[in-house]
Design an enzyme around this catalytic site. Structure first.
Site, PDB file in Angstrom:
ATOM      1  N   GLN A 111       4.685   0.491   2.331  1.00 49.17           N
ATOM      2  CA  GLN A 111       3.796  -0.355   3.381  1.00 49.17           C
ATOM      3  C   GLN A 111       3.713  -1.845   2.628  1.00 49.17           C
ATOM      4  OE1 GLN A 111       2.088   1.311   6.666  1.00 49.17           O
ATOM      5  NE2 GLN A 111       4.287   1.429   6.041  1.00 49.17           N
ATOM      6  N   ASN A 160       0.782  -1.294   0.003  1.00 47.61           N
ATOM      7  CA  ASN A 160       0.074  -0.033   0.008  1.00 47.61           C
ATOM      8  C   ASN A 160       0.714   1.342  -0.051  1.00 47.61           C
ATOM      9  OD1 ASN A 160      -0.223  -1.425   2.975  1.00 47.61           O
ATOM     10  ND2 ASN A 160      -0.805   0.850   3.320  1.00 47.61           N
ATOM     11  N   ASP A 161       0.859   2.183   0.973  1.00 47.41           N
ATOM     12  CA  ASP A 161       1.278   3.412   0.914  1.00 47.41           C
ATOM     13  C   ASP A 161       2.779   3.548   0.390  1.00 47.41           C
ATOM     14  OD1 ASP A 161      -1.017   3.629   2.265  1.00 47.41           O
ATOM     15  OD2 ASP A 161      -0.181   4.663   3.837  1.00 47.41           O
ATOM     16  N   PRO A 162       3.131   4.730  -0.462  1.00 48.67           N
ATOM     17  CA  PRO A 162       4.474   4.917  -0.643  1.00 48.67           C
ATOM     18  C   PRO A 162       4.973   5.580   0.768  1.00 48.67           C
ATOM     19  CG  PRO A 162       3.119   6.259  -1.949  1.00 48.67           C
ATOM     20  CD  PRO A 162       1.971   5.322  -1.201  1.00 48.67           C
ATOM     21  N   SER A 190       3.070   3.888   7.992  1.00 49.59           N
ATOM     22  CA  SER A 190       3.634   5.068   7.205  1.00 49.59           C
ATOM     23  C   SER A 190       4.488   6.043   7.628  1.00 49.59           C
ATOM     24  CB  SER A 190       2.642   5.686   6.190  1.00 49.59           C
ATOM     25  OG  SER A 190       1.989   4.921   5.537  1.00 49.59           O
TER      26      SER A 190
END
Length: 573
Positions: free
Chosen positions: A76, A59-61, A120
């Site tokens: 993530q 998921n998130d950068p 994150s």
């Protein structure tokens, strides 16, 4: 030969829940997907030039950065399966933002302060000292969140493979006072201020009011919270993954985070936990009082400007000093079922990195794929000065339509046939859902039919449609996934946004679409309005995918110029 793996998912129905004491939740875990044996990763619908790890959930950068000639992408990652859970920091490096080498994880739970997850955060390169990661650690199963830091074990390693978390100061920031510890996450990249302090933002919320807290530090270890948030908005829910950066009033060059002055505006972006999309404002940073004041040119809330009107979340930008540009990434989640994700062994991709700058009129940002993407272009075909009558479809041949890059400019001679805009339409999505690409219009719909099957059982249209309003014309851009697949168990939305452009003197609209098997990532009018869609055709796959240019409006449309390229696959490891 890839060997089967056993996927183990954390066995709770939700990572945390809404309760009377203010704990907030949305992260679902899937008990029925525990301990499922997954065969080798399914290649169907895997992307060829969008970044995704070899297998499992992404998921998130996190904290992208450029350091000593190398781009670093942290993200993530669930090392144990293709659904959310067991979150650590994956790590990949590149010389060009397109071809990536996956490394061992940068961060994983190893201490009481991040026992339940390394969430994150961001990276900051400190002058003379090197990079530092700030990230959110989860300390219990109620999602109590603290902020932590990590540094490279060996700064002479060009890839910065190993990171350490000094225990002396960690956690460096804890929730205090009225701050909700379960809505307190995602520290930003830090910027330096003239008063001798570093500053960061941390996303949060209180009683349905979204906010970004400011913290300051002289040594990057001892942090003090500023008394008031830098900005907050009622009824927006918890803010995640905030991003705050300066943009130049002139030109396309990016700016270092610490840049201030009269020729600079600031951007504040927030990812909205409640809606799962994000919005940004452009405004003024009052550094002497740690406040951000948005301009009144766009809504400061759910209906505000968006980087992308499609499947695009938890975005993160960084300043690239090697090319004086600001580069933006985001997570594009899957739109199929979690059971499908487990079967195929992977879920989630990163958008193509985009250069971002302030539009000349100062009311919005503009984005465009980084120039390095062009290095993947192979065979080229071209179409020019081709008129399209109502109901006409022109097939584009000679390229790999499932893995392509298309740039096209349309023109028309008159706006007289534009349809009246219905004031009852609240959003662009409402218009796209009602009108679509198949319904005849006046000026439009016209555009591309991507990932189309031979007999049009499946296709993903990306198109424009022009409407007439009392004081101006309204331009709709739509990427409509409703016809993208014959498979029913999919999320197939009509993503759409309006384009801020005056057609009175220049009746032209341009479009660029990056087509990558299960992704159609489109940029309207030079990157003013952008839409990323995830789609899963059953017929229009690989060599059976086709590309068409179309017009379904009574106004004749001219394809002034179209260039389309087959795209090579990016290198992985």
């Amino acid at each position: 030969m890839a060997l089967p793996i056993c996927v183990t998912i954390i066995l709770i129905s939700s990572f945390f829940v809404i309760s009377n004491d203010g704990v907030e939740a949305f992260h679902s875990i899937y008990p029925d997907l525990q301990s499922i044996s997954v065969p080798s990763v399914t290649k169907l619908h895997r992307t060829a030039y969008h970044f995704q790890p070899r297998r499992n959930w992404i998921n998130d950068p996190n904290g992208p950065m450029y350091y000593n000639g190398v781009y670093h992408l942290f993200y993530q990652y669930n090392p144990k399966g293709a659904v959310w859970g067991n979150i650590i920091w994956g790590h990949a490096v590149s010389k060009d933002l397109i071809n990536w080498k996956e490394l061992e994880p940068a961060l994983y739970p190893s201490n009481p302060f991040d026992k339940y997850g390394c969430w994150s955060g961001s990276a900051t390169v400190l002058p003379g000292k090197g990079p530092v990661i700030l990230y959110t650690g989860v300390i219990d199963n109620r999602s109590s969140e603290v902020q932590l830091y990590a540094v490279p074990e060996n700064k002479s390693d060009p890839f910065l493979r190993k990171w350490v978390k000094p225990k002396t100061f960690n956690p460096i920031i804890k929730a205090e006072g009225a701050i909700n510890a379960s809505a307190f996450r995602d520290p930003t990249t830090a910027w330096w201020s003239r008063d001798g302090h570093w500053r960061i933002l941390i996303g949060g919320g209180r009683k349905n009011r979204g906010m970004a807290f400011t913290y300051r530090s002289k040594d990057f270890l001892k942090w003090i919270r500023v008394k008031h948030p830098i900005h907050s908005v009622a009824s927006t829910g918890t803010w995640e993954c905030p991003d705050f950066y300066p943009v130049s009033l002139k030109g396309k060059n990016g700016l270092d985070l610490s840049t201030v002055g009269k020729s600079v505006k600031h951007v504040l972006k927030n990812s909205l936990d409640k809606t799962r999309y994000e919005y940004y404002t452009i405004g003024t940073y009052l550094r002497n009082c740690d406040k951000y004041i948005p301009d009144n040119t766009s809504e400061d809330g759910w209906g505000g400007l968006r980087y992308d009107y499609g499947n695009f979340y938890a975005s993160k930008s960084f300043f690239d000093p090697s090319k004086n540009r600001r580069v933006l990434w985001a997570w594009a989640n899957e739109s199929d079922s979690k059971e499908d994700d487990v079967k195929k062994g992977w879920a989630g991709i990163q958008s193509i990195p985009r250069t971002v700058w302030l539009d000349s009129h100062g009311r919005q940002l503009v984005q465009w794929p980084v120039e390095e993407l062009n290095s993947l272009r192979e065979k080229e075909v071209e179409l020019s000065n081709r008129k399209l009558k109502k109901g006409e479809y022109v097939k584009v041949t000679g390229i790999t339509a499932a893995q392509a890059d298309v740039e096209i400019t349309f023109s028309f001679s008159s706006l007289e046939k534009a349809e009246a805009f219905d004031s009852r339409w609240v959003t662009a999505e409402n218009v796209c859902e009602e009108k679509g690409s198949r319904n005849e219009g006046g000026v439009g719909p016209f555009g591309l039919l991507t990932l189309a099957s031979e007999k049009m059982e499946e296709f993903t249209p990306v198109f424009f449609r022009v409407f007439k309003a009392p004081k101006k014309h309204i331009i709709l851009m739509c990427s409509d996934a409703r016809s993208s697949s014959l498979k029913r168990e999919l999320y197939k939305p009509s993503f759409a946004g309006f384009v801020d452009i005056d057609l009175s003197h220049n009746k032209k609209l341009s479009l660029r679409s990056l087509i990558d098997h299960s992704v159609v990532e489109s940029f309207g009018v030079g990157g003013k309005t952008n839409i990323l869609s995830r789609v899963y055709p059953t017929l229009a796959i690989k060599k059976k995918a086709h590309l068409f240019v179309f017009n379904n409006g009574t106004e004749h449309i001219t394809v002034e110029n179209m260039k389309a390229w087959s795209m090579k696959s990016a290198r992985r490891n």
